[in-house]
Design a protein around this motif. Structure first.
Motif, mmCIF file in Angstrom:
data_model
loop_
_atom_site.group_PDB
_atom_site.id
_atom_site.type_symbol
_atom_site.label_atom_id
_atom_site.label_comp_id
_atom_site.label_asym_id
_atom_site.label_seq_id
_atom_site.Cartn_x
_atom_site.Cartn_y
_atom_site.Cartn_z
ATOM 1 N N ASP A 99 42.422 32.165 42.085
ATOM 2 C CA ASP A 99 41.264 32.492 41.258
ATOM 3 C C ASP A 99 41.539 33.758 40.455
ATOM 4 N N ALA A 100 42.816 34.159 40.409
ATOM 5 C CA ALA A 100 43.165 35.450 39.803
ATOM 6 C C ALA A 100 43.064 35.456 38.281
ATOM 7 N N LEU A 101 43.039 34.279 37.647
ATOM 8 C CA LEU A 101 43.007 34.243 36.178
ATOM 9 C C LEU A 101 41.853 35.098 35.640
ATOM 10 N N GLN A 102 40.671 34.907 36.215
ATOM 11 C CA GLN A 102 39.494 35.663 35.746
ATOM 12 C C GLN A 102 39.586 37.153 36.104
ATOM 13 N N VAL A 103 40.273 37.440 37.221
ATOM 14 C CA VAL A 103 40.270 38.808 37.760
ATOM 15 C C VAL A 103 41.402 39.656 37.166
ATOM 16 N N SER A 104 42.635 39.109 37.185
ATOM 17 C CA SER A 104 43.778 39.953 36.789
ATOM 18 C C SER A 104 44.680 39.277 35.751
ATOM 19 N N GLY A 105 44.258 38.140 35.227
ATOM 20 C CA GLY A 105 44.970 37.542 34.094
ATOM 21 C C GLY A 105 46.012 36.497 34.460
ATOM 22 N N PHE A 106 46.514 35.858 33.404
ATOM 23 C CA PHE A 106 47.401 34.704 33.548
ATOM 24 C C PHE A 106 48.707 35.053 34.273
ATOM 25 N N ASP A 107 49.350 36.161 33.890
ATOM 26 C CA ASP A 107 50.663 36.468 34.471
ATOM 27 C C ASP A 107 50.561 36.716 35.979
ATOM 28 N N ASP A 108 49.521 37.418 36.376
ATOM 29 C CA ASP A 108 49.351 37.663 37.814
ATOM 30 C C ASP A 108 49.067 36.345 38.547
ATOM 31 N N ALA A 109 48.271 35.492 37.911
ATOM 32 C CA ALA A 109 47.957 34.192 38.534
ATOM 33 C C ALA A 109 49.246 33.384 38.724
ATOM 34 N N VAL A 110 50.125 33.420 37.724
ATOM 35 C CA VAL A 110 51.388 32.682 37.817
ATOM 36 C C VAL A 110 52.213 33.225 38.995
ATOM 37 N N LYS A 111 52.290 34.548 39.105
ATOM 38 C CA LYS A 111 53.066 35.150 40.207
ATOM 39 C C LYS A 111 52.538 34.666 41.557
ATOM 40 N N ARG A 112 51.237 34.592 41.660
ATOM 41 C CA ARG A 112 50.622 34.160 42.923
ATOM 42 C C ARG A 112 50.969 32.701 43.228
ATOM 43 N N LEU A 113 50.951 31.876 42.202
ATOM 44 C CA LEU A 113 51.258 30.453 42.444
ATOM 45 C C LEU A 113 52.738 30.289 42.775
ATOM 46 N N GLN A 114 53.590 31.068 42.118
ATOM 47 C CA GLN A 114 55.031 30.981 42.425
ATOM 48 C C GLN A 114 55.286 31.442 43.864
ATOM 49 N N ALA A 115 54.600 32.504 44.271
ATOM 50 C CA ALA A 115 54.752 32.991 45.654
ATOM 51 C C ALA A 115 54.273 31.913 46.633
#
Ligand code: MIC
Length: 313
Positions: free
Chosen positions: A177-193
């Motif tokens: 749910d990070a897209l709304q909170v910290s943006g696309f790049d952070d969301a991608v990092k989370r999904l890759q992790a």
């Protein structure tokens, strides 16, 4: 807890059929064809989706909160509320896989492991676990908060290790749910992790454009990406064909049953209040209701077992 095995025989193949394997086949061996899973929120809506002939169902957490608890999707539902509901739905038709919402996993690593094992034993074929804080909310509302990437990773790792320990094929879907909170790049990092920790499928909640959808599918490839089609939420409306063209492999429609139910129920009840008539269709008598929820199958089971009481129903 009742232990229900998702196994039935698979005539002709000689290998045991499980809905978890079936879901894996639909996602990974289906020539890139998108899996469409309508949201169901109770036994009745699930039966209707089965009657219509969907080959996968989605148990919406928002719909479960609304129908089972009469509450908003704000983290009211516990593991037991969700698991019990999922078990009933998953076992209505033992050939059709159910993907069920598992919110945050309901606690630390031990609770996430317990959630995965409970969902597995209940006959669920896939579950999604997210990175919102415990007092979560619907992903399409404002003001969300997420846990750290380390905590999120430990949730997914706990789920994946539990799956291995119990020998389950359940599909783990990591949602951020990070897209709304910290943006696309952070969301991608989370999904890759999450993929490194054992997630099979990823879910970027609340995408705001089709372009963003295409980008996430490209970046995450070959990991399949799920699209959450909440109409009139943060995400532009799309058809399964459009979503497939963007690269999505699974599409859930959480409100597909509950939204039409709202309008139909309201219309009937308003008619009753205003002029004393529900306006119920002529065809809808008790038999129609019970046939929708398995009357014929129950009669058959009774007859095959030598029972006589249901023959004249
Ligand atoms: C997908 C979801 O988790 C659900 O419970 O169905 C919800 C849907 C909704 O409340 O709009 C979500 O997107 O958080």
């Amino acid at each position: 807890m009742t232990t229900v095995s998702p196994s039935v025989s698979n005539p002709g193949s000689g290998t045991p059929f499980t809905t978890q394997k079936r879901l894996r086949d639909l996602i990974f061996n289906n020539d890139g064809k998108i899996v469409v899973a309508p949201g169901v929120y109770d036994g009745f809506s699930a039966r209707i989706a089965l009657e219509v002939g969907f080959d996968c169902l989605y148990m919406t957490g928002a719909g479960t909160c609304a129908s089972k608890l009469g509450e908003a999707d704000l983290g009211f539902a516990t593991l037991n509320d969700m698991r019990e509901h999922a078990e009933m739905i998953a076992n209505l038709d033992p050939r059709v896989p159910l993907i069920a919402d598992a919110d945050t996993g309901y606690g630390g690593p031990n609770m996430v492991a317990r959630t995965l094992a409970s969902y597995h034993r209940s006959g669920v074929s896939g579950l999604h676990i997210e990175d919102q804080i415990q007092t979560k909310r619907c992903g399409h509302l404002g003001g969300k908060e997420v846990v750290s990437i380390e905590t999120f990773s430990s949730r997914i790792r706990a789920a994946s290790q539990a799956r291995q320990r119990i020998g389950s094929d359940i599909v783990i879907i990591a949602r951020t749910d990070a897209l709304q909170v910290s943006g696309f790049d952070d969301a991608v990092k989370r999904l890759q992790a999450a993929v490194e920790c054992g997630a099979d499928v990823v879910f970027l909640e609340g995408i705001t454009s089709k372009e963003q959808g295409r980008k996430i599918c490209e970046i995450m490839a070959p990991t399949p990406v799920l699209l959450n089609m909440v109409e009139h939420g943060a995400t532009p409306s799309m058809t399964p064909r459009e979503a497939q063209e963007l690269g999505f492999r699974i599409m859930i429609f959480p409100f597909a049953s509950i939204a039409p139910a709202y309008y139909a129920i309201r219309k009937g009840l308003e008619g009753l209040k205003e002029n004393g008539e529900t306006g119920i269709q002529k065809e809808f008598g008790p038999k129609k209701l019970f046939e929708t929820v398995g009357l014929r199958e129950s009669q058959e089971v009774d007859r095959e077992a030598g029972g006589k009481l249901l023959a004249g129903v």
